[in-house]
Design a protein around this motif. Structure first.
Motif, PDB file in Angstrom:
ATOM      1  N   PRO A  11       0.827  -1.125   0.051  1.00 20.05           N
ATOM      2  CA  PRO A  11       0.083  -0.073   0.015  1.00 20.05           C
ATOM      3  C   PRO A  11       0.896   1.254   0.014  1.00 20.05           C
ATOM      4  CG  PRO A  11      -0.139  -0.960   2.130  1.00 20.05           C
ATOM      5  CD  PRO A  11       0.440  -1.938   1.234  1.00 20.05           C
ATOM      6  N   ARG A  12       0.271   2.415  -0.616  1.00 22.26           N
ATOM      7  CA  ARG A  12       1.190   3.654  -0.383  1.00 22.26           C
ATOM      8  C   ARG A  12       0.409   4.544   0.136  1.00 22.26           C
ATOM      9  NH1 ARG A  12      -1.305   3.338  -5.990  1.00 22.26           N
ATOM     10  NH2 ARG A  12      -2.323   5.287  -6.649  1.00 22.26           N
ATOM     11  N   SER A  13       1.241   5.421   0.833  1.00 20.48           N
ATOM     12  CA  SER A  13       0.635   6.568   1.764  1.00 20.48           C
ATOM     13  C   SER A  13       1.087   7.864   1.160  1.00 20.48           C
ATOM     14  CB  SER A  13       1.165   6.376   3.216  1.00 20.48           C
ATOM     15  OG  SER A  13       0.497   7.165   3.948  1.00 20.48           O
ATOM     16  N   VAL A  14       0.267   8.779   1.221  1.00 21.37           N
ATOM     17  CA  VAL A  14       0.617  10.407   0.932  1.00 21.37           C
ATOM     18  C   VAL A  14       0.257  11.179   2.012  1.00 21.37           C
ATOM     19  CG1 VAL A  14       0.216  12.015  -0.735  1.00 21.37           C
ATOM     20  CG2 VAL A  14       0.002   9.660  -1.670  1.00 21.37           C
ATOM     21  N   ALA A  15       1.354  12.111   2.273  1.00 25.63           N
ATOM     22  CA  ALA A  15       1.163  13.077   3.453  1.00 25.63           C
ATOM     23  C   ALA A  15       1.126  14.332   2.516  1.00 25.63           C
ATOM     24  CB  ALA A  15       2.162  12.936   4.344  1.00 25.63           C
ATOM     25  N   PHE A  16      -0.005  14.998   2.677  1.00 24.01           N
ATOM     26  CA  PHE A  16       0.000  16.159   1.845  1.00 24.01           C
ATOM     27  C   PHE A  16       0.544  17.506   2.521  1.00 24.01           C
ATOM     28  CE2 PHE A  16      -3.106  13.717   0.070  1.00 24.01           C
ATOM     29  CZ  PHE A  16      -3.145  13.789  -1.311  1.00 24.01           C
ATOM     30  N   GLY A  17       1.448  18.004   2.156  1.00 16.97           N
ATOM     31  CA  GLY A  17       2.241  19.251   2.907  1.00 16.97           C
ATOM     32  C   GLY A  17       3.734  19.060   2.889  1.00 16.97           C
ATOM     33  N   ASP A  18       4.406  18.916   3.928  1.00 15.16           N
ATOM     34  CA  ASP A  18       5.964  19.079   3.944  1.00 15.16           C
ATOM     35  C   ASP A  18       6.421  17.714   3.742  1.00 15.16           C
ATOM     36  OD1 ASP A  18       5.653  21.786   6.140  1.00 15.16           O
ATOM     37  OD2 ASP A  18       5.657  21.830   3.946  1.00 15.16           O
ATOM     38  N   ARG A  19       5.870  16.519   4.382  1.00 14.99           N
ATOM     39  CA  ARG A  19       6.343  15.507   4.506  1.00 14.99           C
ATOM     40  C   ARG A  19       5.783  14.219   3.687  1.00 14.99           C
ATOM     41  NH1 ARG A  19       8.278  14.935  10.789  1.00 14.99           N
ATOM     42  NH2 ARG A  19       9.408  17.056  10.727  1.00 14.99           N
ATOM     43  N   LEU A  20       6.539  12.981   3.422  1.00 19.41           N
ATOM     44  CA  LEU A  20       5.940  12.323   2.488  1.00 19.41           C
ATOM     45  C   LEU A  20       6.513  10.950   3.016  1.00 19.41           C
ATOM     46  CD1 LEU A  20       4.207  11.542  -0.006  1.00 19.41           C
ATOM     47  CD2 LEU A  20       6.357  11.768  -1.229  1.00 19.41           C
ATOM     48  N   ILE A  35      -3.531   4.520  -0.004  1.00 22.89           N
ATOM     49  CA  ILE A  35      -4.093   3.654  -0.894  1.00 22.89           C
ATOM     50  C   ILE A  35      -3.667   2.292  -1.073  1.00 22.89           C
ATOM     51  CG2 ILE A  35      -4.562   3.618  -3.577  1.00 22.89           C
ATOM     52  CD1 ILE A  35      -4.454   6.432  -3.743  1.00 22.89           C
ATOM     53  N   ASP A  36      -4.626   1.402  -0.707  1.00 18.38           N
ATOM     54  CA  ASP A  36      -4.558   0.068  -0.402  1.00 18.38           C
ATOM     55  C   ASP A  36      -5.061  -0.713  -1.667  1.00 18.38           C
ATOM     56  OD1 ASP A  36      -3.605  -2.459  -0.030  1.00 18.38           O
ATOM     57  OD2 ASP A  36      -4.115  -2.359   2.062  1.00 18.38           O
ATOM     58  N   GLY A  37      -4.943  -1.077  -2.666  1.00 19.11           N
ATOM     59  CA  GLY A  37      -5.806  -1.519  -3.676  1.00 19.11           C
ATOM     60  C   GLY A  37      -6.815  -0.734  -4.159  1.00 19.11           C
ATOM     61  N   PRO A  38      -8.073  -1.220  -4.033  1.00 23.37           N
ATOM     62  CA  PRO A  38      -9.302  -0.512  -4.423  1.00 23.37           C
ATOM     63  C   PRO A  38      -9.800   0.585  -3.132  1.00 23.37           C
ATOM     64  CG  PRO A  38      -9.963  -2.767  -3.669  1.00 23.37           C
ATOM     65  CD  PRO A  38      -8.629  -2.756  -3.498  1.00 23.37           C
ATOM     66  N   ALA A  70      -9.801  10.836  -8.549  1.00 24.64           N
ATOM     67  CA  ALA A  70      -9.390  10.607  -9.861  1.00 24.64           C
ATOM     68  C   ALA A  70      -8.924   9.204 -10.080  1.00 24.64           C
ATOM     69  CB  ALA A  70      -8.294  11.669 -10.000  1.00 24.64           C
ATOM     70  N   ASP A  71      -8.817   8.393  -9.160  1.00 25.88           N
ATOM     71  CA  ASP A  71      -8.021   7.327  -9.333  1.00 25.88           C
ATOM     72  C   ASP A  71      -9.052   6.246  -9.783  1.00 25.88           C
ATOM     73  OD1 ASP A  71      -6.897   4.665  -9.122  1.00 25.88           O
ATOM     74  OD2 ASP A  71      -5.345   5.429  -7.429  1.00 25.88           O
ATOM     75  N   PRO A  72      -8.951   5.843 -11.086  1.00 26.88           N
ATOM     76  CA  PRO A  72      -9.942   4.879 -11.394  1.00 26.88           C
ATOM     77  C   PRO A  72     -10.043   3.475 -10.626  1.00 26.88           C
ATOM     78  CG  PRO A  72      -8.261   4.837 -13.212  1.00 26.88           C
ATOM     79  CD  PRO A  72      -8.025   5.974 -11.964  1.00 26.88           C
ATOM     80  N   ASN A  73      -9.002   3.216 -10.036  1.00 24.41           N
ATOM     81  CA  ASN A  73      -8.934   1.831  -9.347  1.00 24.41           C
ATOM     82  C   ASN A  73      -9.510   1.810  -7.986  1.00 24.41           C
ATOM     83  OD1 ASN A  73      -7.617   0.510 -11.426  1.00 24.41           O
ATOM     84  ND2 ASN A  73      -5.684   1.754 -10.597  1.00 24.41           N
ATOM     85  N   ILE A  74      -9.844   2.973  -7.533  1.00 26.22           N
ATOM     86  CA  ILE A  74     -10.473   3.348  -5.951  1.00 26.22           C
ATOM     87  C   ILE A  74     -12.104   2.876  -6.239  1.00 26.22           C
ATOM     88  CG2 ILE A  74     -10.947   4.721  -4.388  1.00 26.22           C
ATOM     89  CD1 ILE A  74      -8.183   4.052  -4.397  1.00 26.22           C
ATOM     90  N   ARG A  75     -12.530   2.113  -5.383  1.00 29.50           N
ATOM     91  CA  ARG A  75     -13.750   1.709  -5.334  1.00 29.50           C
ATOM     92  C   ARG A  75     -14.597   2.138  -3.837  1.00 29.50           C
ATOM     93  NH1 ARG A  75     -14.293  -3.003  -8.332  1.00 29.50           N
ATOM     94  NH2 ARG A  75     -13.060  -2.724 -10.194  1.00 29.50           N
ATOM     95  N   VAL A  76     -13.628   2.609  -2.936  1.00 26.80           N
ATOM     96  CA  VAL A  76     -14.140   2.997  -1.875  1.00 26.80           C
ATOM     97  C   VAL A  76     -13.175   3.840  -0.892  1.00 26.80           C
ATOM     98  CG1 VAL A  76     -13.629   1.109  -0.226  1.00 26.80           C
ATOM     99  CG2 VAL A  76     -15.374   2.327   0.774  1.00 26.80           C
ATOM    100  N   ALA A 221     -15.716  -1.622   4.257  1.00 18.79           N
ATOM    101  CA  ALA A 221     -14.983  -1.149   3.088  1.00 18.79           C
ATOM    102  C   ALA A 221     -14.570  -2.231   2.239  1.00 18.79           C
ATOM    103  CB  ALA A 221     -13.428  -0.448   3.710  1.00 18.79           C
ATOM    104  N   ALA A 222     -14.378  -3.398   2.585  1.00 19.09           N
ATOM    105  CA  ALA A 222     -14.232  -4.474   1.721  1.00 19.09           C
ATOM    106  C   ALA A 222     -15.327  -5.042   0.929  1.00 19.09           C
ATOM    107  CB  ALA A 222     -13.248  -5.801   2.539  1.00 19.09           C
ATOM    108  N   ARG A 223     -16.341  -4.854   1.669  1.00 21.27           N
ATOM    109  CA  ARG A 223     -17.785  -5.145   1.202  1.00 21.27           C
ATOM    110  C   ARG A 223     -17.932  -4.186  -0.132  1.00 21.27           C
ATOM    111  NH1 ARG A 223     -21.659  -8.686  -0.125  1.00 21.27           N
ATOM    112  NH2 ARG A 223     -23.827  -7.806  -0.164  1.00 21.27           N
ATOM    113  N   LEU A 224     -17.851  -2.937   0.258  1.00 16.39           N
ATOM    114  CA  LEU A 224     -18.147  -1.991  -0.874  1.00 16.39           C
ATOM    115  C   LEU A 224     -16.978  -2.014  -1.934  1.00 16.39           C
ATOM    116  CD1 LEU A 224     -18.842   1.231   1.555  1.00 16.39           C
ATOM    117  CD2 LEU A 224     -20.423   0.141  -0.179  1.00 16.39           C
ATOM    118  N   ALA A 225     -15.761  -2.385  -1.544  1.00 25.42           N
ATOM    119  CA  ALA A 225     -14.965  -2.475  -2.613  1.00 25.42           C
ATOM    120  C   ALA A 225     -15.163  -3.676  -3.777  1.00 25.42           C
ATOM    121  CB  ALA A 225     -13.465  -2.845  -2.049  1.00 25.42           C
ATOM    122  N   THR A 226     -15.930  -4.739  -3.141  1.00 21.27           N
ATOM    123  CA  THR A 226     -16.113  -5.797  -3.992  1.00 21.27           C
ATOM    124  C   THR A 226     -17.450  -5.827  -4.862  1.00 21.27           C
ATOM    125  OG1 THR A 226     -17.585  -7.013  -2.396  1.00 21.27           O
ATOM    126  CG2 THR A 226     -15.193  -7.278  -2.397  1.00 21.27           C
TER     127      THR A 226
END
Length: 283
Positions: A11-20, A35-38, A70-76, A221-226
């Protein structure tokens, strides 16, 4: 911006601002996006201030929402808070008098516009209320499609306590997504609500013990993602459209504008900072 993960399946994580950084790192920026899969998870990350949204944090929240949407892979998308006391204590009250007048109708980062943007997200949203919810954060939760709360949480909307007239779309969400009765109790009486009351009136969809909270969030969340994303996105838009009313929004905004420059609002905010009972004069 994103930092590409070192492993393709991590999974990838984004911190908006000064640190990533990556998921699991203790970030100090006020908004995190993982973001972790969907599934996208947006975390309000200022527990020392009860995850209060200041103008800068509000801007970062919108950026996180835009990125996830904007990510087409995100379902929830899950929106939650850091810590175990407060989901969010609302908007920085010191920014209200000048900020609301300055941002009226034009700024995409005004509180109302950001809440509307969350409501308009393409795929379903789940607000995971890890603790108390106060002020404008009560509308942030309503801007999401589902709300899951933790036992022991509290709620209050203090607008009338210091003379603020709430913005139209927030009043609509209270009325439409819960009930006119709840909206009046929250805004006109400025009542405090506790966990079971919030479930009973329909503000919460689910209420769980704290030790069950994470597992229940993951389950929903898993239910919504499927489920089928095309039909879910279409039906979400249709349900919202069927539920819409057609109020006289211009008169509501005019009323809010009058309150924004009123003596009562100045007195209410002064009394709040001075920890005293306000003396309202109706002007």
């Amino acid at each position: 911006m994103f930092c590409d993960p070192p492993g393709r399946n991590m999974p990838r994580s984004v911190a908006f601002g000064d640190r990533l950084g990556y998921l699991g790192v203790n970030m100090t920026t006020p908004v995190l996006l993982a973001i972790d899969g969907p599934r996208a998870t947006i975390t309000l990350n200022d527990p020392a201030k009860h995850n209060r949204l200041e103008p800068g944090g509000l801007r970062l929240l919108r950026e996180a929402v835009e990125t996830a949407d904007a990510d087409p892979n995100i379902r929830v998308t899950v929106i939650t808070g850091a810590g175990d006391k407060t989901f969010c204590s609302g908007y920085d009250l010191g920014s209200i008098p000048a900020g609301e007048r300055r941002n009226e109708g034009g700024d995409d980062h005004s509180f109302e516009k950001v809440m509307d943007r969350i409501e308009a997200m393409r795929m379903p949203t789940l607000c995971a209320l890890n603790g108390g919810v106060y002020g404008g954060a009560t509308d942030l939760a309503l801007a999401c499609d589902f709300r899951l709360g933790v036992k022991g949480m509290r709620f209050f909307m203090p607008a009338a306590r210091f003379g603020l007239h709430y913005y139209p779309s927030g009043l609509r969400r209270y009325t439409q997504k819960v009930s006119p009765s709840f909206a009046k109790r929250a805004f006109l009486l400025s009542e405090d609500f506790h966990d079971k009351e919030l479930l009973a009136v329909g503000y919460l969809d689910w209420l769980v013990e704290r030790d069950e909270f994470k597992a229940k969030v993951d389950e929903k969340a898993a239910r919504l993602a499927t489920l089928a994303p095309l039909s879910m996105a279409g039906m979400k838009r249709a349900i919202e459209q069927f539920a819409q009313a057609a109020p006289d929004e211009s008169s509501i905004r005019q009323s809010a504008k009058v309150c924004a420059s009123s003596e009562d609002l100045r007195e209410g905010l002064a009394a709040l900072s001075e920890r005293r009972t306000p003396a309202f004069k109706g002007r």
